[in-house]
Motif scaffolding. Structure first.
Motif, PDB file in Angstrom:
ATOM      1  N   LYS A  14      -9.758 -36.409  18.077  1.00  0.00           N
ATOM      2  CA  LYS A  14      -8.506 -36.422  18.728  1.00  0.00           C
ATOM      3  C   LYS A  14      -7.360 -36.961  17.917  1.00  0.00           C
ATOM      4  CE  LYS A  14      -7.050 -38.412  23.229  1.00  0.00           C
ATOM      5  NZ  LYS A  14      -7.250 -39.578  24.544  1.00  0.00           N
ATOM      6  N   LEU A  15      -7.682 -38.165  17.205  1.00  0.00           N
ATOM      7  CA  LEU A  15      -6.627 -38.613  16.169  1.00  0.00           C
ATOM      8  C   LEU A  15      -6.295 -37.679  15.274  1.00  0.00           C
ATOM      9  CD1 LEU A  15      -7.744 -42.070  15.599  1.00  0.00           C
ATOM     10  CD2 LEU A  15      -5.555 -41.557  17.055  1.00  0.00           C
ATOM     11  N   LYS A  16      -6.879 -36.474  14.566  1.00  0.00           N
ATOM     12  CA  LYS A  16      -6.602 -35.689  13.962  1.00  0.00           C
ATOM     13  C   LYS A  16      -5.728 -34.496  14.423  1.00  0.00           C
ATOM     14  CE  LYS A  16     -10.738 -35.590  11.523  1.00  0.00           C
ATOM     15  NZ  LYS A  16     -11.697 -34.631  10.751  1.00  0.00           N
ATOM     16  N   GLN A  17      -6.088 -34.398  15.725  1.00  0.00           N
ATOM     17  CA  GLN A  17      -5.478 -33.240  16.501  1.00  0.00           C
ATOM     18  C   GLN A  17      -3.905 -33.823  16.778  1.00  0.00           C
ATOM     19  OE1 GLN A  17      -7.843 -32.227  19.724  1.00  0.00           O
ATOM     20  NE2 GLN A  17      -9.412 -31.300  18.723  1.00  0.00           N
ATOM     21  N   GLN A  18      -3.806 -34.992  17.304  1.00  0.00           N
ATOM     22  CA  GLN A  18      -2.445 -35.507  17.398  1.00  0.00           C
ATOM     23  C   GLN A  18      -1.520 -35.654  16.165  1.00  0.00           C
ATOM     24  OE1 GLN A  18      -3.396 -39.231  19.067  1.00  0.00           O
ATOM     25  NE2 GLN A  18      -3.768 -38.292  21.107  1.00  0.00           N
ATOM     26  N   GLY A  19      -2.180 -35.656  14.927  1.00  0.00           N
ATOM     27  CA  GLY A  19      -1.237 -35.508  13.689  1.00  0.00           C
ATOM     28  C   GLY A  19      -1.101 -37.147  13.426  1.00  0.00           C
ATOM     29  N   PRO A  20      -0.212 -37.304  12.463  1.00  0.00           N
ATOM     30  CA  PRO A  20      -0.007 -38.854  12.091  1.00  0.00           C
ATOM     31  C   PRO A  20       0.909 -39.553  12.939  1.00  0.00           C
ATOM     32  CG  PRO A  20       1.509 -37.193  10.607  1.00  0.00           C
ATOM     33  CD  PRO A  20       0.301 -36.478  11.548  1.00  0.00           C
ATOM     34  N   PRO A  21       0.626 -40.716  13.093  1.00  0.00           N
ATOM     35  CA  PRO A  21       1.733 -41.366  14.013  1.00  0.00           C
ATOM     36  C   PRO A  21       3.019 -41.653  13.681  1.00  0.00           C
ATOM     37  CG  PRO A  21       0.302 -43.020  12.929  1.00  0.00           C
ATOM     38  CD  PRO A  21      -0.280 -41.690  12.188  1.00  0.00           C
ATOM     39  N   GLN A  22       3.847 -41.734  14.471  1.00  0.00           N
ATOM     40  CA  GLN A  22       5.373 -41.896  14.584  1.00  0.00           C
ATOM     41  C   GLN A  22       5.817 -42.705  13.161  1.00  0.00           C
ATOM     42  OE1 GLN A  22       7.332 -39.392  15.510  1.00  0.00           O
ATOM     43  NE2 GLN A  22       9.130 -40.444  14.326  1.00  0.00           N
ATOM     44  N   TRP A  23       5.267 -44.069  13.473  1.00  0.00           N
ATOM     45  CA  TRP A  23       5.382 -45.254  12.373  1.00  0.00           C
ATOM     46  C   TRP A  23       5.419 -44.589  10.938  1.00  0.00           C
ATOM     47  CZ3 TRP A  23       1.927 -46.873   9.286  1.00  0.00           C
ATOM     48  CH2 TRP A  23       0.503 -46.822   9.644  1.00  0.00           C
ATOM     49  N   PHE A  24       4.185 -44.095  10.793  1.00  0.00           N
ATOM     50  CA  PHE A  24       3.840 -43.410   9.689  1.00  0.00           C
ATOM     51  C   PHE A  24       4.931 -42.283   8.867  1.00  0.00           C
ATOM     52  CE2 PHE A  24       1.412 -40.623   6.824  1.00  0.00           C
ATOM     53  CZ  PHE A  24       0.962 -41.432   5.570  1.00  0.00           C
ATOM     54  N   VAL A  25       5.099 -41.431   9.886  1.00  0.00           N
ATOM     55  CA  VAL A  25       6.237 -40.422   9.606  1.00  0.00           C
ATOM     56  C   VAL A  25       7.524 -41.196   9.177  1.00  0.00           C
ATOM     57  CG1 VAL A  25       7.584 -38.307  10.544  1.00  0.00           C
ATOM     58  CG2 VAL A  25       4.939 -38.417  10.931  1.00  0.00           C
ATOM     59  N   GLU A  26       7.905 -42.051  10.103  1.00  0.00           N
ATOM     60  CA  GLU A  26       9.311 -42.819   9.715  1.00  0.00           C
ATOM     61  C   GLU A  26       9.129 -43.525   8.270  1.00  0.00           C
ATOM     62  OE1 GLU A  26       9.943 -45.223  13.038  1.00  0.00           O
ATOM     63  OE2 GLU A  26      10.473 -43.510  14.184  1.00  0.00           O
ATOM     64  N   ALA A  27       7.897 -44.238   8.054  1.00  0.00           N
ATOM     65  CA  ALA A  27       7.756 -44.818   6.700  1.00  0.00           C
ATOM     66  C   ALA A  27       7.931 -43.977   5.585  1.00  0.00           C
ATOM     67  CB  ALA A  27       6.450 -45.407   6.833  1.00  0.00           C
ATOM     68  N   MET A  28       7.241 -42.694   5.851  1.00  0.00           N
ATOM     69  CA  MET A  28       7.001 -41.541   4.662  1.00  0.00           C
ATOM     70  C   MET A  28       8.639 -41.027   4.383  1.00  0.00           C
ATOM     71  SD  MET A  28       4.160 -41.731   3.230  1.00  0.00           S
ATOM     72  CE  MET A  28       4.392 -40.292   2.325  1.00  0.00           C
ATOM     73  N   THR A  29       9.184 -40.691   5.618  1.00  0.00           N
ATOM     74  CA  THR A  29      10.547 -40.210   5.631  1.00  0.00           C
ATOM     75  C   THR A  29      11.428 -41.413   4.589  1.00  0.00           C
ATOM     76  OG1 THR A  29      10.283 -39.087   7.470  1.00  0.00           O
ATOM     77  CG2 THR A  29      12.727 -39.195   6.839  1.00  0.00           C
ATOM     78  N   ASN A  30      11.528 -42.472   5.064  1.00  0.00           N
ATOM     79  CA  ASN A  30      12.123 -43.609   4.444  1.00  0.00           C
ATOM     80  C   ASN A  30      11.829 -43.768   3.064  1.00  0.00           C
ATOM     81  OD1 ASN A  30      13.424 -44.130   6.898  1.00  0.00           O
ATOM     82  ND2 ASN A  30      12.189 -46.088   7.573  1.00  0.00           N
ATOM     83  N   ALA A  31      10.713 -43.845   2.593  1.00  0.00           N
ATOM     84  CA  ALA A  31      10.140 -43.699   1.431  1.00  0.00           C
ATOM     85  C   ALA A  31      10.767 -42.590   0.539  1.00  0.00           C
ATOM     86  CB  ALA A  31       8.619 -43.746   1.421  1.00  0.00           C
ATOM     87  N   GLN A  32      10.640 -41.347   0.869  1.00  0.00           N
ATOM     88  CA  GLN A  32      11.092 -40.190   0.419  1.00  0.00           C
ATOM     89  C   GLN A  32      12.695 -40.280  -0.058  1.00  0.00           C
ATOM     90  OE1 GLN A  32       9.707 -36.659   2.718  1.00  0.00           O
ATOM     91  NE2 GLN A  32       7.869 -36.902   1.772  1.00  0.00           N
ATOM     92  N   GLU A  33      13.601 -40.732   1.230  1.00  0.00           N
ATOM     93  CA  GLU A  33      14.835 -40.923   1.067  1.00  0.00           C
ATOM     94  C   GLU A  33      15.040 -41.824  -0.160  1.00  0.00           C
ATOM     95  OE1 GLU A  33      16.458 -41.706   4.817  1.00  0.00           O
ATOM     96  OE2 GLU A  33      16.010 -39.624   5.653  1.00  0.00           O
ATOM     97  N   LYS A  34      14.496 -43.120   0.059  1.00  0.00           N
ATOM     98  CA  LYS A  34      14.821 -44.141  -0.839  1.00  0.00           C
ATOM     99  C   LYS A  34      14.485 -43.679  -2.314  1.00  0.00           C
ATOM    100  CE  LYS A  34      13.601 -48.972  -1.862  1.00  0.00           C
ATOM    101  NZ  LYS A  34      12.896 -49.968  -1.538  1.00  0.00           N
ATOM    102  N   ALA A  35      13.549 -43.072  -2.463  1.00  0.00           N
ATOM    103  CA  ALA A  35      13.140 -42.304  -3.871  1.00  0.00           C
ATOM    104  C   ALA A  35      14.204 -41.238  -4.150  1.00  0.00           C
ATOM    105  CB  ALA A  35      11.833 -41.676  -3.826  1.00  0.00           C
TER     106      ALA A  35
END
Length: 171
Positions: A133-154
């Motif tokens: 069920k978790l796999k079908q829902q995809g990554p949680p929003q906080w993870f997506v935001e953290a990754m986006t922020n990390a990519q922007e910072k990089a």
């Protein structure tokens, strides 16, 4: 009489008596104990069933056992000793799938590895369902935001380094 030890049934040889016992047990199994007991009483009164057998049958019913005749019981099929062909097929399959030697495959089967795999496949595993069920829902929003922020910072750091290097190259 212990609750785990039921009296041995002294079953009649007469088919009519056996049929009466089966019918009475079927009634008792469906919850109609009074009707089953009445059928046994009638069998005793007519001489078809012996009185001690009636008491034995009632003891069995009270223990939750309703299959009285041995031919009515079906022995559980044992998967502990598969046929030679089945065993050979399992050994060959393990050898191919896991690149094992014959000795390793036979040892795995003897130790119950295949039985354990089958049991795990048949068991209801709530954690597996939860992970699916978790796999079908995809990554949680906080993870997506953290990754986006990390990519922007990089990206900003990379741009900052290139802008620092660029003036030095131009001079």
């Amino acid at each position: 009489m212990g609750s785990s030890k039921l009296p041995k049934l002294q079953l009649p040889k007469d088919e009519a008596a056996q049929k009466r016992l089966i019918e009475a047990s079927d009634l008792a199994k469906t919850g109609e104990l009074k009707a089953g007991q009445q059928m046994l009483k009638e069998g005793v009164a007519s001489g078809l069933i012996a009185a001690p057998l009636q008491r034995q049958v009632l003891a069995w019913w009270s223990a939750g056992e309703y299959d009285l005749l041995p031919e009515k019981k079906t022995p559980p099929e044992s998967k502990a000793s598969p046929t030679v062909d089945d065993l050979e097929a399992q050994v060959v399959r393990l050898m191919k799938e896991r690149q094992w030697s014959r000795k390793e495959a036979c040892q795995y089967i003897d130790e119950g590895g295949l039985d354990m795999e089958q049991m795990q496949a048949e068991m209801n595993s709530p954690m597996d369902d939860a992970f699916e069920k978790l796999k079908q829902q995809g990554p949680p929003q906080w993870f997506v935001e953290a990754m986006t922020n990390a990519q922007e910072k990089a990206k900003q750091e990379a741009e900052g380094e290139t802008s620092k290097e660029t003036p030095a190259v131009e001079n």
